[in-house]
Write a protein that holds these residues in place. Structure first.
Motif, PDB file in Angstrom:
ATOM      1  N   HIS A   5       0.833  -1.197   0.000  1.00 10.35           N
ATOM      2  CA  HIS A   5       0.000   0.000   0.000  1.00 10.35           C
ATOM      3  C   HIS A   5       0.869   1.248   0.000  1.00 10.35           C
ATOM      4  O   HIS A   5       2.051   1.195   0.302  1.00 10.35           O
ATOM      5  CB  HIS A   5      -0.985   0.019   1.173  1.00 10.35           C
ATOM      6  CG  HIS A   5      -0.397   0.305   2.513  1.00 10.35           C
ATOM      7  ND1 HIS A   5       0.083  -0.683   3.347  1.00 10.35           N
ATOM      8  CD2 HIS A   5      -0.227   1.475   3.180  1.00 10.35           C
ATOM      9  CE1 HIS A   5       0.534  -0.140   4.460  1.00 10.35           C
ATOM     10  NE2 HIS A   5       0.362   1.170   4.388  1.00 10.35           N
ATOM     11  N   VAL A   6       0.239   2.351  -0.376  1.00  9.96           N
ATOM     12  CA  VAL A   6       0.855   3.673  -0.361  1.00  9.96           C
ATOM     13  C   VAL A   6       0.034   4.513   0.606  1.00  9.96           C
ATOM     14  O   VAL A   6      -1.201   4.455   0.593  1.00  9.96           O
ATOM     15  CB  VAL A   6       0.835   4.307  -1.775  1.00  9.96           C
ATOM     16  CG1 VAL A   6       1.317   5.747  -1.739  1.00  9.96           C
ATOM     17  CG2 VAL A   6       1.657   3.476  -2.745  1.00  9.96           C
ATOM     18  N   GLY A   7       0.699   5.293   1.448  1.00  9.35           N
ATOM     19  CA  GLY A   7       0.007   6.159   2.396  1.00  9.35           C
ATOM     20  C   GLY A   7      -0.039   7.586   1.885  1.00  9.35           C
ATOM     21  O   GLY A   7       0.934   8.078   1.320  1.00  9.35           O
ATOM     22  N   LEU A   8      -1.170   8.240   2.087  1.00 14.62           N
ATOM     23  CA  LEU A   8      -1.356   9.617   1.632  1.00 14.62           C
ATOM     24  C   LEU A   8      -2.007  10.424   2.754  1.00 14.62           C
ATOM     25  O   LEU A   8      -3.104  10.096   3.205  1.00 14.62           O
ATOM     26  CB  LEU A   8      -2.256   9.633   0.388  1.00 14.62           C
ATOM     27  CG  LEU A   8      -2.652  10.991  -0.174  1.00 14.62           C
ATOM     28  CD1 LEU A   8      -1.431  11.764  -0.664  1.00 14.62           C
ATOM     29  CD2 LEU A   8      -3.652  10.802  -1.313  1.00 14.62           C
ATOM     30  N   TRP A   9      -1.308  11.465   3.243  1.00 10.95           N
ATOM     31  CA  TRP A   9      -1.903  12.359   4.236  1.00 10.95           C
ATOM     32  C   TRP A   9      -2.949  13.207   3.541  1.00 10.95           C
ATOM     33  O   TRP A   9      -2.701  13.738   2.455  1.00 10.95           O
ATOM     34  CB  TRP A   9      -0.849  13.285   4.858  1.00 10.95           C
ATOM     35  CG  TRP A   9       0.111  12.586   5.749  1.00 10.95           C
ATOM     36  CD1 TRP A   9       1.442  12.408   5.526  1.00 10.95           C
ATOM     37  CD2 TRP A   9      -0.168  11.981   7.019  1.00 10.95           C
ATOM     38  NE1 TRP A   9       2.002  11.719   6.574  1.00 10.95           N
ATOM     39  CE2 TRP A   9       1.030  11.446   7.504  1.00 10.95           C
ATOM     40  CE3 TRP A   9      -1.325  11.831   7.789  1.00 10.95           C
ATOM     41  CZ2 TRP A   9       1.117  10.780   8.723  1.00 10.95           C
ATOM     42  CZ3 TRP A   9      -1.239  11.166   8.992  1.00 10.95           C
ATOM     43  CH2 TRP A   9      -0.028  10.655   9.459  1.00 10.95           C
ATOM     44  N   VAL A  10      -4.109  13.353   4.167  1.00 10.09           N
ATOM     45  CA  VAL A  10      -5.186  14.162   3.594  1.00 10.09           C
ATOM     46  C   VAL A  10      -5.771  15.065   4.671  1.00 10.09           C
ATOM     47  O   VAL A  10      -5.617  14.802   5.860  1.00 10.09           O
ATOM     48  CB  VAL A  10      -6.299  13.276   2.973  1.00 10.09           C
ATOM     49  CG1 VAL A  10      -5.729  12.363   1.897  1.00 10.09           C
ATOM     50  CG2 VAL A  10      -7.034  12.459   4.020  1.00 10.09           C
ATOM     51  N   GLY A  11      -6.444  16.110   4.225  1.00  8.24           N
ATOM     52  CA  GLY A  11      -7.099  17.011   5.160  1.00  8.24           C
ATOM     53  C   GLY A  11      -8.504  16.555   5.514  1.00  8.24           C
ATOM     54  O   GLY A  11      -8.923  16.656   6.660  1.00  8.24           O
ATOM     55  N   ASN A  12      -9.243  16.044   4.521  1.00 10.16           N
ATOM     56  CA  ASN A  12     -10.618  15.619   4.748  1.00 10.16           C
ATOM     57  C   ASN A  12     -10.771  14.162   4.349  1.00 10.16           C
ATOM     58  O   ASN A  12     -10.857  13.830   3.162  1.00 10.16           O
ATOM     59  CB  ASN A  12     -11.591  16.498   3.963  1.00 10.16           C
ATOM     60  CG  ASN A  12     -13.030  16.208   4.325  1.00 10.16           C
ATOM     61  OD1 ASN A  12     -13.468  15.062   4.319  1.00 10.16           O
ATOM     62  ND2 ASN A  12     -13.777  17.251   4.641  1.00 10.16           N
ATOM     63  N   LEU A  13     -10.797  13.308   5.327  1.00 11.29           N
ATOM     64  CA  LEU A  13     -10.794  11.863   5.112  1.00 11.29           C
ATOM     65  C   LEU A  13     -12.006  11.385   4.306  1.00 11.29           C
ATOM     66  O   LEU A  13     -11.860  10.628   3.339  1.00 11.29           O
ATOM     67  CB  LEU A  13     -10.751  11.175   6.481  1.00 11.29           C
ATOM     68  CG  LEU A  13     -10.158   9.788   6.577  1.00 11.29           C
ATOM     69  CD1 LEU A  13      -8.758   9.718   5.996  1.00 11.29           C
ATOM     70  CD2 LEU A  13     -10.141   9.340   8.024  1.00 11.29           C
ATOM     71  N   GLU A  14     -13.189  11.833   4.676  1.00 20.43           N
ATOM     72  CA  GLU A  14     -14.395  11.343   3.996  1.00 20.43           C
ATOM     73  C   GLU A  14     -14.500  11.865   2.559  1.00 20.43           C
ATOM     74  O   GLU A  14     -14.899  11.135   1.659  1.00 20.43           O
ATOM     75  CB  GLU A  14     -15.660  11.677   4.793  1.00 20.43           C
ATOM     76  CG  GLU A  14     -15.960  10.689   5.908  1.00 20.43           C
ATOM     77  CD  GLU A  14     -14.951  10.692   7.050  1.00 20.43           C
ATOM     78  OE1 GLU A  14     -14.372  11.763   7.334  1.00 20.43           O
ATOM     79  OE2 GLU A  14     -14.726   9.632   7.650  1.00 20.43           O
ATOM     80  N   THR A  15     -14.155  13.125   2.323  1.00 15.43           N
ATOM     81  CA  THR A  15     -14.185  13.676   0.968  1.00 15.43           C
ATOM     82  C   THR A  15     -13.239  12.909   0.067  1.00 15.43           C
ATOM     83  O   THR A  15     -13.591  12.547  -1.066  1.00 15.43           O
ATOM     84  CB  THR A  15     -13.810  15.173   0.978  1.00 15.43           C
ATOM     85  OG1 THR A  15     -14.812  15.894   1.708  1.00 15.43           O
ATOM     86  CG2 THR A  15     -13.713  15.735  -0.432  1.00 15.43           C
ATOM     87  N   MET A  16     -12.044  12.639   0.563  1.00 22.26           N
ATOM     88  CA  MET A  16     -11.062  11.913  -0.244  1.00 22.26           C
ATOM     89  C   MET A  16     -11.487  10.470  -0.455  1.00 22.26           C
ATOM     90  O   MET A  16     -11.348   9.918  -1.551  1.00 22.26           O
ATOM     91  CB  MET A  16      -9.690  12.005   0.407  1.00 22.26           C
ATOM     92  CG  MET A  16      -9.150  13.425   0.427  1.00 22.26           C
ATOM     93  SD  MET A  16      -8.823  14.064  -1.220  1.00 22.26           S
ATOM     94  CE  MET A  16      -7.261  13.277  -1.530  1.00 22.26           C
ATOM     95  N   ARG A  17     -12.031   9.830   0.568  1.00 21.96           N
ATOM     96  CA  ARG A  17     -12.542   8.467   0.413  1.00 21.96           C
ATOM     97  C   ARG A  17     -13.614   8.430  -0.671  1.00 21.96           C
ATOM     98  O   ARG A  17     -13.571   7.600  -1.583  1.00 21.96           O
ATOM     99  CB  ARG A  17     -13.125   7.981   1.742  1.00 21.96           C
ATOM    100  CG  ARG A  17     -13.707   6.562   1.670  1.00 21.96           C
ATOM    101  CD  ARG A  17     -14.690   6.286   2.773  1.00 21.96           C
ATOM    102  NE  ARG A  17     -15.815   7.196   2.664  1.00 21.96           N
ATOM    103  CZ  ARG A  17     -16.605   7.531   3.665  1.00 21.96           C
ATOM    104  NH1 ARG A  17     -16.398   7.030   4.874  1.00 21.96           N
ATOM    105  NH2 ARG A  17     -17.610   8.360   3.490  1.00 21.96           N
ATOM    106  N   ASP A  18     -14.564   9.347  -0.596  1.00 23.65           N
ATOM    107  CA  ASP A  18     -15.655   9.375  -1.563  1.00 23.65           C
ATOM    108  C   ASP A  18     -15.155   9.639  -2.982  1.00 23.65           C
ATOM    109  O   ASP A  18     -15.676   9.083  -3.950  1.00 23.65           O
ATOM    110  CB  ASP A  18     -16.693  10.421  -1.170  1.00 23.65           C
ATOM    111  CG  ASP A  18     -17.421  10.051   0.123  1.00 23.65           C
ATOM    112  OD1 ASP A  18     -17.320   8.883   0.571  1.00 23.65           O
ATOM    113  OD2 ASP A  18     -18.085  10.945   0.688  1.00 23.65           O
ATOM    114  N   PHE A  19     -14.126  10.460  -3.137  1.00 26.12           N
ATOM    115  CA  PHE A  19     -13.543  10.737  -4.449  1.00 26.12           C
ATOM    116  C   PHE A  19     -13.027   9.449  -5.088  1.00 26.12           C
ATOM    117  O   PHE A  19     -13.308   9.164  -6.255  1.00 26.12           O
ATOM    118  CB  PHE A  19     -12.405  11.756  -4.318  1.00 26.12           C
ATOM    119  CG  PHE A  19     -11.633  11.962  -5.591  1.00 26.12           C
ATOM    120  CD1 PHE A  19     -12.124  12.800  -6.585  1.00 26.12           C
ATOM    121  CD2 PHE A  19     -10.422  11.327  -5.799  1.00 26.12           C
ATOM    122  CE1 PHE A  19     -11.414  12.995  -7.764  1.00 26.12           C
ATOM    123  CE2 PHE A  19      -9.707  11.513  -6.967  1.00 26.12           C
ATOM    124  CZ  PHE A  19     -10.204  12.353  -7.950  1.00 26.12           C
TER     125      PHE A  19
END
Length: 126
Positions: A5-19
């Protein structure tokens, strides 16, 4: 050996998941929360069943540094040139920014580059 896997820091977890669910057919398991560390994450799996993407957030990480050392882009391999072309059309219709392409690069890839909701580059390679 393979990349798990690759890890990616994000600001909004749910928005990025939904994308990634909406645009790349990702599936995900339960959200992991470590209240002590202020850390939360989802593991996203894609139809090929290979490498996963872990999107992560932490309450003490509030800034991002574009074009710095580290993560540069994700590349998704798709069926062919026509799929890249169609995805670009679909992304444009849905308001997702297309940064470049479709085009054949100097190293022979047929690709287009889009931005996810937080500005991370994603290559579509066919």
């Amino acid at each position: 050996m393979k990349i798990e896997h690759v890890g990616l820091w994000v600001g909004n977890l749910e928005t990025m998941r939904d994308f990634y669910v909406t645009n790349f057919k990702a599936t995900f398991g339960a959200r992991y929360d470590n209240v002590t560390k202020g850390f939360s994450s989802y593991f996203l799996s894609f139809p090929d069943g290979q490498t996963r993407l872990e999107i992560m957030t932490r309450t003490d990480i509030t800034d991002c540094y574009p074009d710095g050392f580290g993560y540069a882009h994700l590349a998704f391999s798709v069926e062919n040139h026509a799929t890249v072309d169609q995805m670009v059309i679909d992304f444009k219709k849905s308001g997702i920014e297309v940064v470049s392409g479709p085009r054949t690069t100097g190293d022979g890839y047929y690709e287009a580059v889009i931005l996810d909701p937080e500005g991370n580059q994603i290559e579509l390679v066919g």
